[in-house]
Design an enzyme around this catalytic site. Structure first.
Site, PDB file in Angstrom:
ATOM      1  N   ALA A  43     -13.812  67.043 -34.452  1.00  0.00           N
ATOM      2  CA  ALA A  43     -14.972  66.156 -34.367  1.00  0.00           C
ATOM      3  C   ALA A  43     -15.284  65.498 -35.703  1.00  0.00           C
ATOM      4  O   ALA A  43     -15.634  64.304 -35.760  1.00  0.00           O
ATOM      5  CB  ALA A  43     -16.187  66.942 -33.861  1.00  0.00           C
ATOM      6  N   ASP A  44     -15.166  66.241 -36.781  1.00  0.00           N
ATOM      7  CA  ASP A  44     -15.471  65.704 -38.100  1.00  0.00           C
ATOM      8  C   ASP A  44     -14.672  64.435 -38.388  1.00  0.00           C
ATOM      9  O   ASP A  44     -15.134  63.518 -39.061  1.00  0.00           O
ATOM     10  CB  ASP A  44     -15.143  66.720 -39.195  1.00  0.00           C
ATOM     11  CG  ASP A  44     -15.527  68.154 -38.883  1.00  0.00           C
ATOM     12  OD1 ASP A  44     -15.535  68.521 -37.692  1.00  0.00           O
ATOM     13  OD2 ASP A  44     -15.779  68.919 -39.817  1.00  0.00           O
ATOM     14  N   GLY A  45     -13.429  64.422 -37.875  1.00  0.00           N
ATOM     15  CA  GLY A  45     -12.536  63.305 -38.149  1.00  0.00           C
ATOM     16  C   GLY A  45     -13.072  61.969 -37.669  1.00  0.00           C
ATOM     17  O   GLY A  45     -12.702  60.914 -38.205  1.00  0.00           O
TER      18      GLY A  45
END
Length: 383
Positions: A165-167
């Site tokens: 998700a961070d990406g």
């Protein structure tokens, strides 16, 4: 993966307003009369403390680079040249690069902190700030590595680059920024292709939230109470990333309506899961899993809600109370008297039961998220 659930969206708006059938769902929001100078004072207090305590010459990995995405927004709303110079010094220190390997045959995109992990998004977030600084002074060397890396990546047939998700925060805005600079529409096409892959492995259409990555999808992974476990900072990354993409995506982009739809659906889910005190717990739908306040997720959510209000994508009456409660938490609990931003969960990828997060818990990415929220609060006051 783009399903909209009207009942949940409507309920989210009711909760954001503070009402459900039968009564008040959350306490009234703090006074709406935030003045611009108050938001700017928060920026100055936070950034003066951070930059005095933290040398600009640090690596270009995500934890530091995320701070600079907030610092640039602080510069945009204040015009404070000290902020710009701090990011310029950081960029020069890193030679306007992320991971530095020159050998494309060795480039990787699994997790890694080495110079060979050039295609890993945690090294590409630096390109956001380089692109922003380029727009202030158009020296091609500032974006040369960004173009080399991203255009090589887009030339490959792979689409699974954004597997966590961070990406989505790290790299989605890189694509829109580089499109604005180059006019190359492949940036927008690949943005959507990689985004759809991410949706296919970690988006929950029922809850309208993202798991941190495929390891955490329910029911394979559950919270301490057996519930779906959505990590607040992870969803904060996505929500803020969508705001940053929409800020620069062309109005006529063929996928714009889909991004808006997802942003609005997430806003409803975010508003539903806010705690009465204004923060979001680390496990969004199971507050008992890791109870207590957490600043980075709360700041990203507050930023996203304010950005949506400021740009006409979220109804002000429905979402301003939630944004105000988030802001109240950030400025009265998270922000310490000396300017330190506290209650930031340390580097990780999930809500961890028993992990201590207190007023002394800080990190560059949490500071950057607070600066993003403060910049949008200043813009709200301008309106």
């Amino acid at each position: 993966m783009n399903d909209i659930h009207p009942k949940k969206y409507f309920t989210g708006i009711l909760l954001a307003l503070g009402f459900v059938l039968g009564g008040c769902a959350t306490p009234p929001a703090p006074d709406a009369g935030i003045k611009r100078n108050e938001a700017i004072a928060v920026i100055d207090k936070v950034n003066t403390y951070w930059q005095a305590k933290t040398p600009a010459k640090q690596w270009a990995f995500w934890d530091v680079a995320a701070y600079h995405t907030g610092n640039i927004e602080a510069y945009r709303v204040t015009g404070n040249e000290r902020y710009r110079r701090y990011s310029e010094e950081w960029a020069e220190h890193n030679a306007w690069m992320g991971a530095k390997s020159p050998d494309k045959a060795r480039w990787k995109y699994n997790y890694g902190e080495t110079d060979e992990h050039v295609l890993f998004g945690d090294w590409q977030i630096a390109f956001q700030t380089y692109a922003d600084l380029y727009q202030l002074d158009k020296d091609p060397r500032k974006i040369a590595r960004a173009r080399e890396v991203m255009e090589y990546q887009m030339s490959t047939p792979n689409k699974d680059y954004w597997w966590w998700a961070d990406g989505l925060y790290m790299v989605m805005p890189v694509m829109t920024k580089m499109y604005r600079i180059t006019g190359n529409r492949q940036y927008l096409e690949k943005l959507h292709e990689y985004y759809e892959y991410a949706n296919s492995i970690m988006y929950d259409p029922e809850e309208q939230l993202y798991y941190r990555d495929a390891k955490y999808v329910f029911p394979k992974h559950k919270s301490a109470s057996g519930k779906k476990d959505f990590w607040a900072r992870g969803d904060g990354w996505v929500f803020a990333g969508l705001a940053k993409v929409l800020a620069e995506l062309p109005k006529d982009d063929s996928y714009r309506a889909k991004y808006i739809e997802r942003f609005q659906a997430m806003a409803a889910a975010v508003a539903r899961s806010q705690q009465p005190e204004g923060y979001w717990t680390r496990s969004m739908l199971d507050p008992a899993h890791a109870p207590g306040p957490e600043t980075s997720g709360t700041a990203f959510f507050t930023y996203g809600l304010l950005w949506g209000i400021n740009n006409g994508l979220l109804p002000r009456d429905a979402y301003l109370p939630a944004a105000q409660r988030g802001w109240h938490y950030l400025t009265t609990v998270a922000l310490q008297a000396d300017g330190k931003v506290g209650y930031v969960q340390p580097i990780g990828e999930r809500a961890i039961p028993g992990q201590v997060v207190n007023q002394d818990s800080t990190a560059p990415f949490g500071v950057g998220a607070v600066l993003l929220a403060a910049a949008e609060m200043a813009r709200l006051a301008d309106r």
